[in-house]
Design an enzyme around this catalytic site. Structure first.
Site, PDB file in Angstrom:
ATOM      1  N   GLU A  59     -28.870  22.296  -7.232  1.00 45.93           N
ATOM      2  CA  GLU A  59     -28.977  21.475  -8.412  1.00 45.93           C
ATOM      3  C   GLU A  59     -30.317  20.963  -8.359  1.00 45.93           C
ATOM      4  O   GLU A  59     -30.844  20.074  -7.534  1.00 45.93           O
ATOM      5  CB  GLU A  59     -28.006  19.957  -8.194  1.00 45.93           C
ATOM      6  CG  GLU A  59     -27.901  19.118  -9.214  1.00 45.93           C
ATOM      7  CD  GLU A  59     -27.033  18.001  -8.970  1.00 45.93           C
ATOM      8  OE1 GLU A  59     -26.851  17.086  -9.909  1.00 45.93           O
ATOM      9  OE2 GLU A  59     -26.433  18.016  -8.103  1.00 45.93           O
ATOM     10  N   ARG A 294     -23.590  23.749   7.825  1.00 52.20           N
ATOM     11  CA  ARG A 294     -25.043  23.460   7.290  1.00 52.20           C
ATOM     12  C   ARG A 294     -25.898  22.893   8.504  1.00 52.20           C
ATOM     13  O   ARG A 294     -25.489  22.572   9.572  1.00 52.20           O
ATOM     14  CB  ARG A 294     -24.769  22.032   6.410  1.00 52.20           C
ATOM     15  CG  ARG A 294     -24.333  20.670   6.898  1.00 52.20           C
ATOM     16  CD  ARG A 294     -24.238  19.730   5.914  1.00 52.20           C
ATOM     17  NE  ARG A 294     -25.326  19.332   5.223  1.00 52.20           N
ATOM     18  CZ  ARG A 294     -25.511  18.646   4.090  1.00 52.20           C
ATOM     19  NH1 ARG A 294     -24.225  17.863   3.552  1.00 52.20           N
ATOM     20  NH2 ARG A 294     -26.539  18.496   3.739  1.00 52.20           N
ATOM     21  N   LYS A 304     -30.227  13.911  -0.261  1.00 51.93           N
ATOM     22  CA  LYS A 304     -31.004  13.598  -1.292  1.00 51.93           C
ATOM     23  C   LYS A 304     -31.180  12.110  -1.924  1.00 51.93           C
ATOM     24  O   LYS A 304     -32.339  11.606  -1.989  1.00 51.93           O
ATOM     25  CB  LYS A 304     -30.708  14.521  -2.483  1.00 51.93           C
ATOM     26  CG  LYS A 304     -30.945  16.014  -2.412  1.00 51.93           C
ATOM     27  CD  LYS A 304     -30.639  16.667  -3.700  1.00 51.93           C
ATOM     28  CE  LYS A 304     -30.812  18.053  -3.762  1.00 51.93           C
ATOM     29  NZ  LYS A 304     -30.353  19.024  -4.877  1.00 51.93           N
TER      30      LYS A 304
END
Length: 585
Positions: A59, A294, A304
């Protein structure tokens, strides 16, 4: 399409799945028209020559970080190793947080890591916003099939009626509204007739499902926001969980590889694709989602939101601050693309979450730079050493290997003169036990130069040593027959004061003092390391050309890089990438 791998692929569960799919020829009949599209488009194409298709779907709402590097190396690496294609797809479905700046930065970082999205004649760079018309068409079809409806509950009411892990949800009072009415309302939502939050399109699945993600998830929400690519053409934007499978299917993705937090979303992913297939929009074989663990790296935050907070509140100096785990920051600190790829290979791929110590990342950089980085000398905390028996105004040339691991790299030359800069820590007025460097009456070798004997020192009015005196032994120059005539226990580095180049040297350390600053209810801002950056004015060896991005190993000090933004040959600005060994305690 991608950089070559320097090592043989290491088996993991994803490779096992791909091997099994290829053996079973699961995708042997899949067609590809050379561009994304539904079944009607793809059936016009030929059999896909790419054995697999993966994708990296960031994104564009921030800069990529080290965790993204793992996904990049995995998806692009699998496509490379299996003669497949990997798409770079921007999942730009949230206009309020996305900007072209982030798109450009992401493209830059994927290229820097050594990958691209080309396959044969294809340029597989895509945007979710390119598929908005397809998504809207599919949503209308689901409404007509009684598989979706427009809900007028508020977001708070939806949360309340969603239920919990131990109790089922409650049906919306709008769940059974006629399809024609939902179609009309969806059109009004699209055209901007209703305010934000007043309506939403939901999938009609099962409000009593044990998987909360299957309790009529929202597909579209109203957002009167300008999109960085589509402008004001849309007033509704798809939720990621709705857009993600549709994007994969339109692009002919075979293996949709996500991190573990999407594991609970997989039933919804399959539900969407299976129903759209039954409605004629897609064909078998459908994309399959697989999840891997992850990357959790110690001493950093990768959220983020938290990274943005660090930047916007000026705790760091921008997204490319060398203390951040952003790829832009790591590159500016001196990490190479090769070292990042090596790190990702070493940590491997699994389905179990684990914390990776930051030292493993640092060691990957050392292992990459050691055989190829030029050697040089820097003095960070200088004190002057005067060779009292060396003639004033005279100098001579000394030399050393550019890289001891690479004889073909040649040798570097630098001057020796009467006045030298040495590290302050290389002199002791009163030495401690097993201190073998300079102190009164002791002999040491000036590395690549002469053996010298300390004869005295000078203090200022505050009692600080400001000058050290020594005499050199003329027949002991390195590389001459007399070099071994005098045995010494200590070696120190030095730079001719007359010829030294002044440099700003930035000593970076870990940004946080806590190994896990983002775990639990910790206030990560209170854990910032106050010593994460020290700036010193030092001296570097003459002949060192501080072009942006150039790397060196400064002997005894570590690996350094010329800052890619601020350094010039006239005014070097050097960043410490990592020390020679792990010194973090």
């Amino acid at each position: 399409m991608t950089t070559e791998s320097n090592t043989a692929p290491v088996s993991n569960f994803l490779r096992t799945i791909i091997d099994q799919d290829l053996k079973a020829q699961r995708h042997a009949t899949k067609r590809w028209a050379g561009k994304p599209g539904p079944a009607a488009v793809q059936k016009t194409g030929s059999i896909d020559t790419a054995s697999i298709r993966t994708r990296f779907p960031p994104e564009p709402n921030g800069y990529l970080h080290i965790g993204h590097a793992k996904s990049i190396c995995l998806n692009f690496g699998l496509a490379r190793d299996y003669n497949g294609a990997c798409h770079l797809r921007f999942d730009d479905t949230n206009p309020e947080k996305e900007e072209q700046e982030y798109v450009d930065a992401i493209i830059d970082m994927v290229h820097w890591l050594g990958f691209d999205w080309k396959y044969q004649e294809e340029d597989n760079l895509y945007f979710a916003s390119d598929y908005f018309a397809f998504m809207y068409e599919f949503a209308e079809a689901l409404i007509s099939a009684d598989l979706a409806y427009v809900d007028e509950q508020t977001a708070e009411q939806m949360r309340e009626n969603r239920g919990s892990l131990t109790s089922p949800g409650t049906d919306s009072p709008w769940r059974d509204r006629p399809a024609a009415e939902s179609l009309r309302l969806l059109g009004e939502m699209r055209d901007g007739a209703h305010p934000d939050g007043s309506m939403a399109l939901r999938a009609k699945i099962d409000m009593a499902s044990p998987n909360i993600n299957m309790r009529d998830p929202v597909m579209y929400r109203i957002r009167h926001a300008t999109h960085h690519r589509t402008g004001d053409a849309w007033c509704i934007y798809p939720m990621y969980s709705w857009a993600h499978p549709v994007e994969d299917a339109l692009e002919g993705i075979t293996h949709s590889i996500c991190t573990l937090e999407f594991e609970d979303q997989r039933p919804y992913y399959n539900w969407i694709l299976e129903h759209l297939r039954d409605l004629g929009f897609f064909s078998d074989p459908l994309p399959q989602q697989y999840e891997f663990a992850r990357l959790y790296l110690s001493y950093v935050v990768t959220s983020k939101r938290k990274l943005r907070q660090l930047v916007l509140e000026n705790h760091v100096h921008g997204w490319d601050d060398p203390r951040l785990p952003t790829l832009a920051g790591l590159r500016r600190r001196g990490y190479t693309a090769e070292s990042i790829r090596l790190f990702c290979e070493r940590i491997g791929v699994s389905k179990a979450d684990s914390r990776i110590d930051y030292s493993i990342l640092e060691q990957a950089l050392r292992d990459d730079l050691d055989p190829k980085a030029a050697r040089s000398v820097a003095v960070l905390d200088p004190i002057k050493l005067i060779i009292t028996n060396y003639p004033e105004g005279q100098s001579e040339t000394c030399s050393a290997p550019i890289n001891p691991h690479d004889p073909d790299a040649g040798r570097r030359e630098f001057p020796f003169s009467r006045e030298l800069w040495i590290e302050r820590d290389d002199f002791r007025e009163t030495p401690v036990k097993r201190y073998f460097r300079l102190f009164p009456d002791n002999l040491v070798r000036l590395k690549y130069g002469y053996v010298v004997k300390c004869t005295g020192f000078v203090k200022d009015s505050d009692g600080n040593v400001v000058e050290v005196h020594a005499e050199y032994l003329p027949d002991t120059k390195s590389g001459t027959p007399g070099a071994d005539s005098v045995k010494v226990k200590g070696n120190i580095t030095w730079i001719s004061a007359q010829h030294a180049v002044a440099a700003e040297i930035r000593l970076y350390d870990r940004l946080f003092t806590d190994a896990h600053p983002d775990v639990g209810d910790k206030d990560f801002l209170t854990l910032i390391n106050p010593n994460s950056l020290s700036v010193v004015q030092g001296w570097v060896e003459p002949g060192l050309v501080a072009e942006a991005g150039a790397h060196w190993q400064f002997e005894r000090l570590g690996y350094f890089v010329a800052d890619r933004i601020e350094s010039t040959p006239e005014k070097p600005v050097l960043n410490r990438s990592t020390t020679l060994r792990d010194t973090w305690v």
